[in-house]
Scaffold this active site. Structure first.
Site, PDB file in Angstrom:
ATOM      1  N   GLY A 109      -4.870   2.741  11.223  1.00  0.00           N
ATOM      2  CA  GLY A 109      -4.756   2.865  12.670  1.00  0.00           C
ATOM      3  C   GLY A 109      -4.256   4.239  13.074  1.00  0.00           C
ATOM      4  O   GLY A 109      -3.936   5.086  12.238  1.00  0.00           O
ATOM      5  N   GLY A 161      -5.624  -0.638   8.825  1.00  0.00           N
ATOM      6  CA  GLY A 161      -6.621  -1.017   9.815  1.00  0.00           C
ATOM      7  C   GLY A 161      -8.038  -0.944   9.293  1.00  0.00           C
ATOM      8  O   GLY A 161      -8.923  -1.661   9.785  1.00  0.00           O
ATOM      9  N   GLU A 182       1.766  -0.145   4.316  1.00  0.00           N
ATOM     10  CA  GLU A 182       2.671  -0.176   5.461  1.00  0.00           C
ATOM     11  C   GLU A 182       4.154  -0.168   5.108  1.00  0.00           C
ATOM     12  O   GLU A 182       4.971   0.343   5.887  1.00  0.00           O
ATOM     13  CB  GLU A 182       2.351  -1.395   6.336  1.00  0.00           C
ATOM     14  CG  GLU A 182       1.042  -1.301   7.089  1.00  0.00           C
ATOM     15  CD  GLU A 182      -0.170  -1.692   6.253  1.00  0.00           C
ATOM     16  OE1 GLU A 182      -1.285  -1.622   6.783  1.00  0.00           O
ATOM     17  OE2 GLU A 182       0.011  -2.055   5.068  1.00  0.00           O
ATOM     18  N   ASP A 236      -0.589  -5.672   8.171  1.00  0.00           N
ATOM     19  CA  ASP A 236      -1.000  -6.442   9.339  1.00  0.00           C
ATOM     20  C   ASP A 236      -2.520  -6.569   9.328  1.00  0.00           C
ATOM     21  O   ASP A 236      -3.106  -6.642   8.265  1.00  0.00           O
ATOM     22  CB  ASP A 236      -0.446  -5.821  10.626  1.00  0.00           C
ATOM     23  CG  ASP A 236      -0.995  -4.436  10.924  1.00  0.00           C
ATOM     24  OD1 ASP A 236      -1.388  -3.719   9.982  1.00  0.00           O
ATOM     25  OD2 ASP A 236      -1.026  -4.048  12.106  1.00  0.00           O
TER      26      ASP A 236
END
Length: 342
Positions: free
Chosen positions: A69, A117, A140, A148
């Site tokens: 992301g 992402g 992460e 996520d």
């Protein structure tokens, strides 16, 4: 050929396929909010278009499908205390769900770097192609965050608890490991990818993939049995103890020593929250896992480790983050209690 083009995403109908190309090669095709919205719009338009038999996702350039992301935006939003992060995650997670339940074959070409992402827009697809240079990971915990984009569910579903290896160490793995862990399906040699895409476009026949598929080789280079034993431990401390014993026996070049170093460098708070999230994700639907991640993401976005992790790993690149807690033992036992709906 029908094209829906923005500066960062090119979505076009070519032959019998809808082809989405992430178009930020200098940023390793990292996802912005506009890219999420462009992908969502294209997939929504093509869902009921009979001319589109299948969807192909690609990344522009040779280096990456997608490196994750827009971390720079998320960092600025955390610094300013705005809700941009919440908006990004809500729409990104809705895109992940859309991909997972898409009624047509969704073929992700997972070449090069595929992180965070990037996993979200590929590993939830129906047909996931890896190749010679694939490097996939959920990094992460190294920036004070958690896996996520449905990553907690994907890692929970990995066999033999090996999803915890990716989560705790934030390490990248190759094509064979991605298939073994359930993050990908099929290996296609890199020099055959263009031919594969061309035939998918020309025929609209998903069975084409089988013509190009070859063996990815042995995952984890003969280390799998040791890894399974290490991650059989049901606590972070137990994993650390097993890694330490292997490292002391086998030296600094051993996989355990490298993994131990990576784990110890990651945010202790993130490690604790990540374990709790993966532990709870196994029995959930993807939507439930995404909702859980959304709550955690918004909390950790304002927690000091996220900003410190991005500073150390991405902005200043001194790779010496000063985490809020120095060790997982310092994280309060009830820290995660408010983060989960139980």
């Amino acid at each position: 050929m029908t094209t829906l083009e923005s500066s960062e995403v090119i979505a076009e109908i070519r032959g019998h396929a809808g082809v989405i190309t992430l178009n930020r090669p200098k940023a390793l095709n990292a996802l912005t909010l506009d890219m999420v919205r462009s992908m969502t719009a294209a997939l929504s338009e093509w869902r009921d278009n009979d001319a589109v038999k299948l969807v192909v996702l690609r990344g522009e350039g040779d280096r990456a499908l997608c490196a994750g992301g827009d971390i720079a935006m998320l960092y600025r939003a955390a610094e300013a205390g705005t809700d941009e992060g919440a908006t990004f995650w809500r729409e990104e997670y809705d895109l992940n769900q859309l991909i997972a339940e898409y009624p047509k074959p969704y073929v992700a070409i997972m070449n090069g770097i595929v992180l965070g992402g990037g996993v979200g827009v590929s590993a939830h697809g129906s047909h996931r192609i890896v190749t010679d240079d694939t490097r996939i990971g959920m990094p992460e915990t190294g920036i004070g965050f958690i896996p996520d984009v449905g990553g907690t569910l994907l890692l929970a579903q990995a066999p033999d608890r090996l999803g915890y290896h990716l989560a705790y160490t934030a390490q990248h793995v190759g094509a064979a490991e991605a298939i073994d862990l359930g993050l990908a399906d099929t290996f296609v040699p890199k020099d055959q990818l263009e031919a594969l895409v061309s035939e998918l476009v020309d025929t609209g026949d998903i069975a084409t993939i089988a013509k190009f598929a070859t063996d990815a080789g042995e995952p984890f280079a003969g280390q799998r049995a040791e890894m399974v034993d290490v991650y059989s431990a049901d606590s972070i401390e137990g994993v650390v103890n097993k890694l330490t014993a292997l490292a002391e026996t086998n030296g600094d070049g051993h996989w355990a020593a490298k993994s131990l170093k990576r784990l110890r460098g990651n945010s202790p708070t993130s490690l604790v929250v990540t374990k709790a999230a993966i532990d709870r994700a196994g029995g959930k639907t993807l939507r439930q896992a995404l909702d859980q991640e959304y709550k955690i993401a918004n909390y950790l976005h304002s927690y000091p480790d996220f900003r410190e992790g991005v500073r150390a790993q991405i902005l200043d690149k001194d790779f010496a983050p000063k985490w809020h807690h120095k060790d997982v033992a310092e994280v309060p036992n009830d820290f995660t209690a408010t983060l989960f709906d139980e």
